[in-house]
Design an enzyme around this catalytic site. Structure first.
Site, PDB file in Angstrom:
ATOM      1  N   SER A 122      61.721 -34.165 -30.165  1.00 36.96           N
ATOM      2  CA  SER A 122      62.623 -35.316 -30.198  1.00 36.96           C
ATOM      3  C   SER A 122      64.077 -34.908 -30.099  1.00 36.96           C
ATOM      4  O   SER A 122      64.942 -35.764 -29.920  1.00 36.96           O
ATOM      5  CB  SER A 122      62.414 -36.100 -31.501  1.00 36.96           C
ATOM      6  OG  SER A 122      62.723 -35.285 -32.619  1.00 36.96           O
ATOM      7  N   HIS A 143      57.915 -37.529 -25.245  1.00 38.71           N
ATOM      8  CA  HIS A 143      58.375 -37.862 -26.593  1.00 38.71           C
ATOM      9  C   HIS A 143      57.758 -39.177 -27.039  1.00 38.71           C
ATOM     10  O   HIS A 143      58.198 -40.250 -26.637  1.00 38.71           O
ATOM     11  CB  HIS A 143      59.906 -37.941 -26.631  1.00 38.71           C
ATOM     12  CG  HIS A 143      60.446 -38.280 -27.994  1.00 38.71           C
ATOM     13  ND1 HIS A 143      61.617 -38.963 -28.181  1.00 38.71           N
ATOM     14  CD2 HIS A 143      59.943 -38.029 -29.240  1.00 38.71           C
ATOM     15  CE1 HIS A 143      61.820 -39.129 -29.472  1.00 38.71           C
ATOM     16  NE2 HIS A 143      60.827 -38.571 -30.131  1.00 38.71           N
ATOM     17  N   GLU A 155      59.057 -41.371 -23.985  1.00 42.43           N
ATOM     18  CA  GLU A 155      60.096 -40.852 -23.102  1.00 42.43           C
ATOM     19  C   GLU A 155      59.530 -39.673 -22.309  1.00 42.43           C
ATOM     20  O   GLU A 155      59.093 -38.686 -22.894  1.00 42.43           O
ATOM     21  CB  GLU A 155      61.317 -40.406 -23.916  1.00 42.43           C
ATOM     22  CG  GLU A 155      62.049 -41.555 -24.587  1.00 42.43           C
ATOM     23  CD  GLU A 155      63.198 -41.098 -25.463  1.00 42.43           C
ATOM     24  OE1 GLU A 155      64.236 -41.770 -25.472  1.00 42.43           O
ATOM     25  OE2 GLU A 155      63.047 -40.058 -26.162  1.00 42.43           O
ATOM     26  N   ASN A 193      67.423 -41.619 -29.267  1.00 40.20           N
ATOM     27  CA  ASN A 193      68.179 -40.985 -30.340  1.00 40.20           C
ATOM     28  C   ASN A 193      69.653 -40.845 -30.014  1.00 40.20           C
ATOM     29  O   ASN A 193      70.469 -40.664 -30.924  1.00 40.20           O
ATOM     30  CB  ASN A 193      67.578 -39.617 -30.676  1.00 40.20           C
ATOM     31  CG  ASN A 193      66.370 -39.737 -31.578  1.00 40.20           C
ATOM     32  OD1 ASN A 193      66.242 -40.691 -32.336  1.00 40.20           O
ATOM     33  ND2 ASN A 193      65.461 -38.780 -31.485  1.00 40.20           N
TER      34      ASN A 193
END
Length: 505
Positions: A122, A143, A155, A193
């Protein structure tokens, strides 16, 4: 090339919560799956736990019996050598670059040349993980979000050397698995993120500046912004240590860019061991019987029968219809987008503090600014701000008018762009820079934020709806008020606003 076939052999390395969840997803998609962990019996225990959870759901009628048959395709492996004939191997071990590099070097030596290697990292660079491989083209990021069987987003991350054909194949495979895949370039934080940092950062800054308390700011993001949770509730759920570590990682990776500056308030919580739900204390207390603070609000006993609308309230225009639906007589006149009631003047925020805007526009001391709402017709709460010099009667009249619309009113200090508007503007700005830098497309960013963190609307679609020119003005006013690079508008946002286009045109 198409997706991997149903008989393609999948292997997952790492039998923790994430690895076991990924293995379950692959098995339920119809693949034979091997799960490996360096801890003795960890893989077998994870499979037994999956079987037990699904069995309980079958007994309750929430799943078909076939779901248990799917999990029978999931088997524990005892060594890396057993993975040699895999078509796709997904790594889900600890977030340590040397450990991942060593694992993939061993897998590359063992596996067939056409086996695709994928990391569930991540936060680490796919480029860096692949750097030591003889064939870095075969390594990509996949991800998943926790819990993998529930969360739809995946992802698909390309490193510098990753083969785009393999990225497309993994994208199609994730779609076949029932996921919502998005393409991302391997940059710090990937999509979610990175783009999500302002959601936490702006609430933390507002708290640090004393604009309002945690409960009020959380309530505004939920009840006006339409978010499932406020920033303090969500970081308590994630874990303050985890959320803080991600912010520090992104901040460091971008060489100290102030957009990602960590919060001293959050650091203090982490230092104290107040990590949120898992420790029993974070921004809120979670012990049995612990009281949950309520959002602060203003009330008025004033009776309001009419108001005067001068011009167009822009994105707050639906509020006028809501007032009329509640029996308030609205007198319309030409003007510059103001709503007058008694001695008060109300206007949607443009990013300037109320005191500054009142001075700039010659509006006197009784200006009350309105925050953004996802839908003014449905919102149950709205933030307002005003200068400290406002007449108490004027503030009372403004509150009474908003109460007539059925809104609870929370007052913030005279802070630029209030709470929801500031958060949405910064989310859109961050997303625009991600598009500019080729991290992902506007469509994939919006899908990622809806599917990965359950935003009510993608930040770029939200920006299109509000209008890029007024949103740009909000950011410019934020930057002017603070004098900080943190609020600098994205070049792409400036460009599109000048061209009169949107992100999804």
């Amino acid at each position: 090339m198409g997706p991997l076939s149903h008989n393609a052999r999948i292997a997952v390395v790492g039998a923790g919560a994430m690895g076991a969840g990924i293995a379950q997803v692959a098995a339920q998609a119809g693949h034979p799956v091997l799960l490996l962990d360096q801890r003795p019996e960890a893989a077998a225990q994870a499979i037994a736990a999956i079987d037990q959870r699904l069995g309980q759901r079958v007994l309750k009628g929430k799943l078909e019996q076939s779901a248990l048959e799917d999990v029978r395709r999931l088997q524990a492996a005892q060594s890396l050598e057993q993975l040699a004939d895999s078509d796709l191997i997904i790594e889900a071990i600890a977030e340590q670059l040397p450990a991942k590099q060593q694992l993939f070097a061993e897998l590359e030596a063992l596996c067939r040349a056409d086996c695709i290697l994928a990391s569930n990292t991540s936060s680490l660079s796919i480029t860096a993980i692949a750097a030591g491989l003889q064939h870095p083209r075969r390594l990509l990021g996949l991800h998943f979000f926790n819990p993998a069987p529930v969360m739809a987003l995946v992802e698909v991350v390309r490193g510098l050397a990753s083969d785009p054909v393999l990225a497309d194949r993994l994208y199609q495979t994730m779609s076949r698995w029932g996921k919502h895949p998005v393409h991302s370039r391997s940059t710090p934080g990937f999509i979610v993120n990175r783009v999500a940092r302002p959601f936490y950062g702006e609430s933390l800054r507002l708290l640090q500046e004393g604009a309002a308390d945690c409960a009020t700011l959380d309530a505004l993001l939920r009840e006006a912004g339409g978010f499932a949770m406020g920033a303090f509730e969500l970081t308590d759920l994630i874990g303050q240590d985890i959320n803080y570590a991600v912010t520090c990682s992104v901040h460091a990776a971008y060489y100290g860019d102030p957009r990602y500056q960590p919060s001293l308030i959050q650091k203090e919580l982490v230092d104290a061991g107040y990590l949120g739900r898992k420790s029993g204390q974070g921004f809120y207390a979670y012990a049995d019987g612990a009281p949950r603070p309520a959002a602060a609000g203003l009330t008025s006993d004033a009776v309001i029968e009419h108001c005067v609308l001068e011009g167009d309230l822009g994105w707050a225009a639906p509020l006028v219809q809501r007032l009329e639906n509640q029996g308030v007589r609205v007198i319309r006149r030409d003007g510059r987008g103001l709503l007058r009631v008694g001695e008060a003047i109300l206007a949607p925020s443009d990013g300037r503090p109320a005191g500054q805007r009142a001075r700039d526009e010659g509006l006197g001391n009784n200006l009350v600014l309105l925050d953004l709402a996802l839908d003014y017709r449905q919102a149950s709460r709205l933030a307002v701000s005003c200068s400290g010099a406002i007449a108490p009667k004027a503030l009372d009249q403004a509150v009474a008018l908003l109460q007539r619309a059925g809104l609870q009113v929370s007052r913030l200090s005279d802070t630029p762009a209030l709470a929801v508007l500031r958060t949405v503007a910064m989310l859109a700005n961050e997303a625009a820079d991600a598009v500019l830098q080729g991290v992902a497309s506007a469509a994939d960013i919006d899908l990622a934020m809806r599917s990965g963190v359950n935003y009510p609307q993608g930040p770029l679609a939200w920006a299109d709806r509000l209008g890029l020119e007024p949103l740009l003005k909000v950011l410019e006013n934020l930057q002017g008020a603070y004098g900080e690079e943190r609020y600098r508008p994205s070049l792409l946002l400036r460009r599109y606003a000048a061209e009169g286009r949107g992100f999804h045109d």
